[in-house]
Design a protein around this motif. Structure first.
Motif, PDB file in Angstrom:
ATOM      1  N   LYS A 192      -5.143  39.306  49.178  1.00  0.00           N
ATOM      2  CA  LYS A 192      -5.256  38.844  47.807  1.00  0.00           C
ATOM      3  C   LYS A 192      -3.906  38.888  47.099  1.00  0.00           C
ATOM      4  CE  LYS A 192      -7.198  41.939  45.059  1.00  0.00           C
ATOM      5  NZ  LYS A 192      -8.160  42.915  44.496  1.00  0.00           N
ATOM      6  N   VAL A 193      -3.837  38.238  45.952  1.00  0.00           N
ATOM      7  CA  VAL A 193      -2.632  38.273  45.138  1.00  0.00           C
ATOM      8  C   VAL A 193      -2.576  39.622  44.440  1.00  0.00           C
ATOM      9  CG1 VAL A 193      -1.425  37.219  43.191  1.00  0.00           C
ATOM     10  CG2 VAL A 193      -2.691  35.777  44.812  1.00  0.00           C
ATOM     11  N   ALA A 194      -1.418  40.244  44.461  1.00  0.00           N
ATOM     12  CA  ALA A 194      -1.275  41.571  43.872  1.00  0.00           C
ATOM     13  C   ALA A 194      -1.364  41.495  42.352  1.00  0.00           C
ATOM     14  CB  ALA A 194       0.054  42.181  44.296  1.00  0.00           C
ATOM     15  N   THR A 195      -2.364  42.161  41.796  1.00  0.00           N
ATOM     16  CA  THR A 195      -2.552  42.174  40.338  1.00  0.00           C
ATOM     17  C   THR A 195      -2.566  43.589  39.775  1.00  0.00           C
ATOM     18  OG1 THR A 195      -4.955  42.128  40.630  1.00  0.00           O
ATOM     19  CG2 THR A 195      -3.832  40.003  40.336  1.00  0.00           C
ATOM     20  N   THR A 196      -2.605  44.595  40.633  1.00  0.00           N
ATOM     21  CA  THR A 196      -2.631  45.980  40.189  1.00  0.00           C
ATOM     22  C   THR A 196      -1.524  46.749  40.897  1.00  0.00           C
ATOM     23  OG1 THR A 196      -4.093  46.757  41.959  1.00  0.00           O
ATOM     24  CG2 THR A 196      -5.146  45.825  39.986  1.00  0.00           C
ATOM     25  N   PRO A 197      -1.158  47.926  40.393  1.00  0.00           N
ATOM     26  CA  PRO A 197      -0.159  48.742  41.090  1.00  0.00           C
ATOM     27  C   PRO A 197      -0.538  49.029  42.546  1.00  0.00           C
ATOM     28  CG  PRO A 197      -0.481  49.584  38.882  1.00  0.00           C
ATOM     29  CD  PRO A 197      -1.519  48.512  39.077  1.00  0.00           C
ATOM     30  N   LEU A 198      -1.842  49.289  42.777  1.00  0.00           N
ATOM     31  CA  LEU A 198      -2.295  49.540  44.135  1.00  0.00           C
ATOM     32  C   LEU A 198      -2.085  48.309  45.012  1.00  0.00           C
ATOM     33  CD1 LEU A 198      -3.648  51.430  46.137  1.00  0.00           C
ATOM     34  CD2 LEU A 198      -5.871  50.687  45.284  1.00  0.00           C
ATOM     35  N   ASP A 199      -2.421  47.129  44.483  1.00  0.00           N
ATOM     36  CA  ASP A 199      -2.220  45.887  45.239  1.00  0.00           C
ATOM     37  C   ASP A 199      -0.744  45.686  45.589  1.00  0.00           C
ATOM     38  OD1 ASP A 199      -4.897  45.352  45.042  1.00  0.00           O
ATOM     39  OD2 ASP A 199      -4.710  43.855  43.459  1.00  0.00           O
ATOM     40  N   GLU A 200       0.133  45.999  44.651  1.00  0.00           N
ATOM     41  CA  GLU A 200       1.569  45.816  44.899  1.00  0.00           C
ATOM     42  C   GLU A 200       2.032  46.734  46.029  1.00  0.00           C
ATOM     43  OE1 GLU A 200       4.564  45.277  41.940  1.00  0.00           O
ATOM     44  OE2 GLU A 200       3.076  44.903  40.369  1.00  0.00           O
ATOM     45  N   TRP A 201       1.495  47.954  46.065  1.00  0.00           N
ATOM     46  CA  TRP A 201       1.865  48.862  47.153  1.00  0.00           C
ATOM     47  C   TRP A 201       1.342  48.360  48.493  1.00  0.00           C
ATOM     48  CZ3 TRP A 201       4.978  52.377  48.870  1.00  0.00           C
ATOM     49  CH2 TRP A 201       5.722  53.142  47.985  1.00  0.00           C
ATOM     50  N   ILE A 202       0.115  47.853  48.508  1.00  0.00           N
ATOM     51  CA  ILE A 202      -0.442  47.346  49.771  1.00  0.00           C
ATOM     52  C   ILE A 202       0.347  46.120  50.231  1.00  0.00           C
ATOM     53  CG2 ILE A 202      -2.512  46.546  50.971  1.00  0.00           C
ATOM     54  CD1 ILE A 202      -2.635  49.436  49.960  1.00  0.00           C
ATOM     55  N   THR A 203       0.783  45.287  49.297  1.00  0.00           N
ATOM     56  CA  THR A 203       1.614  44.130  49.649  1.00  0.00           C
ATOM     57  C   THR A 203       2.891  44.583  50.337  1.00  0.00           C
ATOM     58  OG1 THR A 203       0.743  42.820  47.809  1.00  0.00           O
ATOM     59  CG2 THR A 203       2.846  42.128  48.739  1.00  0.00           C
ATOM     60  N   TYR A 204       3.514  45.614  49.789  1.00  0.00           N
ATOM     61  CA  TYR A 204       4.739  46.137  50.416  1.00  0.00           C
ATOM     62  C   TYR A 204       4.436  46.710  51.797  1.00  0.00           C
ATOM     63  CZ  TYR A 204       8.317  49.529  51.619  1.00  0.00           C
ATOM     64  OH  TYR A 204       9.238  50.274  52.305  1.00  0.00           O
ATOM     65  N   LEU A 205       3.337  47.449  51.922  1.00  0.00           N
ATOM     66  CA  LEU A 205       2.981  48.022  53.221  1.00  0.00           C
ATOM     67  C   LEU A 205       2.726  46.934  54.257  1.00  0.00           C
ATOM     68  CD1 LEU A 205       0.507  50.874  52.156  1.00  0.00           C
ATOM     69  CD2 LEU A 205       2.913  51.097  52.783  1.00  0.00           C
ATOM     70  N   LYS A 206       2.156  45.816  53.807  1.00  0.00           N
ATOM     71  CA  LYS A 206       1.782  44.755  54.753  1.00  0.00           C
ATOM     72  C   LYS A 206       2.976  43.906  55.176  1.00  0.00           C
ATOM     73  CE  LYS A 206      -1.548  41.113  55.635  1.00  0.00           C
ATOM     74  NZ  LYS A 206      -2.779  40.432  55.188  1.00  0.00           N
ATOM     75  N   ASP A 207       3.755  43.432  54.205  1.00  0.00           N
ATOM     76  CA  ASP A 207       4.833  42.498  54.590  1.00  0.00           C
ATOM     77  C   ASP A 207       6.216  42.887  54.086  1.00  0.00           C
ATOM     78  OD1 ASP A 207       4.828  41.783  51.882  1.00  0.00           O
ATOM     79  OD2 ASP A 207       3.462  40.097  52.217  1.00  0.00           O
ATOM     80  N   GLY A 208       6.335  44.068  53.468  1.00  0.00           N
ATOM     81  CA  GLY A 208       7.660  44.551  53.086  1.00  0.00           C
ATOM     82  C   GLY A 208       8.261  43.917  51.845  1.00  0.00           C
ATOM     83  N   THR A 209       7.474  43.213  51.054  1.00  0.00           N
ATOM     84  CA  THR A 209       8.013  42.563  49.865  1.00  0.00           C
ATOM     85  C   THR A 209       7.717  43.395  48.614  1.00  0.00           C
ATOM     86  OG1 THR A 209       6.006  41.241  49.568  1.00  0.00           O
ATOM     87  CG2 THR A 209       7.794  40.263  50.845  1.00  0.00           C
ATOM     88  N   ILE A 210       8.685  43.379  47.700  1.00  0.00           N
ATOM     89  CA  ILE A 210       8.559  44.072  46.425  1.00  0.00           C
ATOM     90  C   ILE A 210       8.979  43.114  45.325  1.00  0.00           C
ATOM     91  CG2 ILE A 210       9.270  46.056  45.043  1.00  0.00           C
ATOM     92  CD1 ILE A 210      10.062  47.468  47.618  1.00  0.00           C
ATOM     93  N   ARG A 211       8.170  42.995  44.298  1.00  0.00           N
ATOM     94  CA  ARG A 211       8.488  42.090  43.200  1.00  0.00           C
ATOM     95  C   ARG A 211       9.753  42.562  42.482  1.00  0.00           C
ATOM     96  NH1 ARG A 211       3.109  41.450  39.668  1.00  0.00           N
ATOM     97  NH2 ARG A 211       4.769  40.975  38.173  1.00  0.00           N
ATOM     98  N   PRO A 212      10.649  41.625  42.123  1.00  0.00           N
ATOM     99  CA  PRO A 212      11.891  42.003  41.443  1.00  0.00           C
ATOM    100  C   PRO A 212      11.647  42.697  40.106  1.00  0.00           C
ATOM    101  CG  PRO A 212      11.983  39.727  42.214  1.00  0.00           C
ATOM    102  CD  PRO A 212      10.573  40.182  42.394  1.00  0.00           C
TER     103      PRO A 212
END
Length: 316
Positions: A192-212
């Motif tokens: 899913k698209v990261a909309t919460t702090p938890l989602d943003e962390w899972i996004t980083y864990l999955k593909d290594g990306t962090i929003r600027p």
């Protein structure tokens, strides 16, 4: 104008290089054990446990020391927070059949390691076990599962609680303050698209990306602490070898599963053909025996010719 475009492209490429981040498993193994980088770990645990977490120290034990063979599919960090509780974080890159039993053992080991012989049981430490899984564990629709020990009435279904009188007189801590908590993060299930702090962390864990523009605890620090090009050339080489090892192992496992499926299909097809031939032959013998029976031939002679038993012939 063309020159400006080229400059913009060069700047974008430079920015992309700067914004490449180290995978969390490698960061845990090499960087987050340093006190200067505790901010990343504090932020991660704060988001996962939904309460502010401050790591006091990284604890060493047999379970999280680097061994000589340095198994890359098992990365542990064990820490103590400001409440004195123990937090275990483990990343598992490849499938392990008895993984749940292993995390249970890890929690039990952590509890016994941190209570001295002769100490009262009131000194048992609460343990949080967080598993970041890059393989399918069980069947479920969510990407994060949280569990703890509860006591439920067998007949009534109600949950056992401690009332004020009992707590003051006998029990000093509630079950939730004593029994371990387990969090399973199924990284591959996140889509899913990261909309919460938890989602943003899972996004980083999955593909290594962090929003600027991230303001998420831990990820802000990660943007500065975990840049790929901030490492030395030797560290980058070791990190690249780590990624390559994971890719090779996953490829080996995928190939083994693919070959196993093909072998299973081939065996199934051969077995099906063999069973079909056997059943066809038996059916032909039964038809022949039935014709011989209609012609009035003795049962003993039919049995001799077809190999069927007298009982089978009588039923025709």
């Amino acid at each position: 104008m063309k020159e400006l475009d080229q400059k913009d492209m060069a700047e974008n490429e430079r920015q992309e290089l700067q914004d490449r981040y180290i995978r969390f498993d490698w960061a845990i193994k090499r960087l987050l054990r340093q006190k200067a980088n505790f901010g990343v770990l504090n932020g991660f645990l704060t988001v996962m446990l939904r309460e502010e977490v401050n790591i006091l120290e990284i604890l060493e034990s047999e379970s999280n020391q680097e061994s000589a063979d340095d198994k890359f599919n098992r990365v542990d960090i064990k820490a103590r927070n400001s409440k004195g509780e123990i937090i275990i974080v483990e990343i598992q890159n490849t499938r392990e059949v008895h993984y749940l039993e292993r995390i249970l053992y890890g929690v039990a080991k952590a509890i016994t390691e941190h209570i001295s012989l002769g100490e009262g049981y009131q000194n048992v430490k609460k343990v949080y076990s967080i598993s970041i899984l890059y393989f399918d564990l069980g069947v479920g629709t969510d990407y994060i599962y949280h569990g703890q020990n509860h006591f439920t009435g067998v007949h009534t279904g109600d949950r056992l609680r401690i009332n004020t009188r009992d707590r003051d007189a006998v029990i000093t801590r509630l079950p939730a303050e004593i029994f371990p908590e387990y969090i399973l993060i199924r990284v591959n299930e996140f889509d899913k698209v990261a909309t919460t702090p938890l989602d943003e962390w899972i996004t980083y864990l999955k593909d290594g990306t962090i929003r600027p523009d991230t303001t998420v605890p831990g990820l802000r620090e990660a943007r500065e602490k975990l840049k790929y090009y901030s490492m030395s050339s030797s560290e980058r080489h070791a990190y690249d070898e780590h990624l390559n090892a994971i890719m090779i192992q996953n490829d080996v496992l995928d190939t083994a599963k693919w070959e196993g499926r093909l072998e299973g299909l081939a065996e199934g097809e051969a077995k099906g053909k063999a069973e079909g031939l056997v059943e066809g032959k038996a059916d032909a013998l039964r038809q022949t025996a039935a014709k011989m029976k209609r012609m009035g031939m003795p049962t003993a002679d039919i049995a001799t010719c077809t190999g069927l038993s007298a009982e089978e012939i009588e039923k025709l």
